[in-house]
Design a protein around this motif. Sequence first.
Motif, PDB file in Angstrom:
ATOM      1  N   GLY A  23       0.750  -1.253   0.000  1.00 18.22           N
ATOM      2  CA  GLY A  23       0.000   0.000   0.000  1.00 18.22           C
ATOM      3  C   GLY A  23       0.771   1.288   0.000  1.00 18.22           C
ATOM      4  O   GLY A  23       0.428   2.208   0.748  1.00 18.22           O
ATOM      5  N   GLU A  41      -4.738  -5.554   0.255  1.00 20.61           N
ATOM      6  CA  GLU A  41      -5.976  -4.780   0.101  1.00 20.61           C
ATOM      7  C   GLU A  41      -5.653  -3.304  -0.135  1.00 20.61           C
ATOM      8  O   GLU A  41      -6.277  -2.658  -0.971  1.00 20.61           O
ATOM      9  N   HIS A  42      -4.637  -2.792   0.562  1.00 19.27           N
ATOM     10  CA  HIS A  42      -4.315  -1.363   0.398  1.00 19.27           C
ATOM     11  C   HIS A  42      -3.707  -1.079  -0.976  1.00 19.27           C
ATOM     12  O   HIS A  42      -3.939  -0.019  -1.561  1.00 19.27           O
ATOM     13  N   LYS A  89      -4.564  -2.186  -3.699  1.00 20.67           N
ATOM     14  CA  LYS A  89      -5.624  -2.113  -4.718  1.00 20.67           C
ATOM     15  C   LYS A  89      -6.104  -0.683  -4.954  1.00 20.67           C
ATOM     16  O   LYS A  89      -6.683  -0.376  -5.975  1.00 20.67           O
ATOM     17  N   HIS A  90      -5.840   0.180  -3.962  1.00 20.58           N
ATOM     18  CA  HIS A  90      -6.327   1.565  -4.093  1.00 20.58           C
ATOM     19  C   HIS A  90      -5.553   2.345  -5.145  1.00 20.58           C
ATOM     20  O   HIS A  90      -5.989   3.401  -5.587  1.00 20.58           O
ATOM     21  N   LYS A 116      -5.740   0.244 -11.254  1.00 27.88           N
ATOM     22  CA  LYS A 116      -6.935  -0.493 -11.695  1.00 27.88           C
ATOM     23  C   LYS A 116      -6.509  -1.864 -12.239  1.00 27.88           C
ATOM     24  O   LYS A 116      -5.566  -1.953 -13.031  1.00 27.88           O
TER      25      LYS A 116
END
Length: 201
Positions: A15, A49-50, A52-53, A56
């Motif tokens: 992230g 998960e982070h 992914k921000h 795309k």
Amino acid sequence: MDTRRSCKLLLAATGSVAALKIPNLIKALLEIPPEQMTYDFEVHLVVTEHAKHFFKMSDLPTDVKVYDDSLEWQAWKQRGDPVLHIELGKLADIMVIAPLDANTLAKMAQGLCDNLLTCTTRAWDMSKPLIFCPAMNTRMWEHPVTAQQIKLLKEWGHQEIPPISKTLMCGDTGIGAMAEVDTIVKKIISVADVKFNVKFD
Ligand SMILES: CC(C)(CO)[C@@H](O)C(=O)NCCC(=O)N/C=C\S
């Protein structure tokens, strides 16, 4: 038929805002002119998960397999089912964590394993190369804990591609930007060549 060997590259993104470079990094690896190589890269991407921000999934080349935490739990239901973080470690020839954010660096240094990525590194076969590309705000980079944790990873044999100095996404200027894609590609090739670029005399 392409009988060339493929180097199974396990790419991992965490992230840091530098994760926006993941599509470019993968494209650079998959677009290396075939005549320059005696093998191909087969890219598998693990994302936190982070991570992914910051990009795309639709920006990724189509032949890249993407693994996230939810896939870990879909894959395992009962005894005998594959454990994804173990299977990924067995599959990979090389692991590259780009970017390695401050949080994941800390988890690795302490042996924490609370997601697919850190479970994979926690179960990593230390005889296989693991390259990491730290990326974080300069204030985080300069905090004394960073150097201690990076020293630990290098003592285990992991290979660092150090961050560089830039005007960061938040406007601060200083060390903390992930190394350039070209630098990372060159390092991956040099490590992969050791195993794959064996020229038969
Ligand atoms: C994003 C990119 C590649 C643009 O050149 C560069 O700024 C960078 O690597 N930043 C990572 C550092 C970071 O995570 N900063 C977080 C808060 S400042």
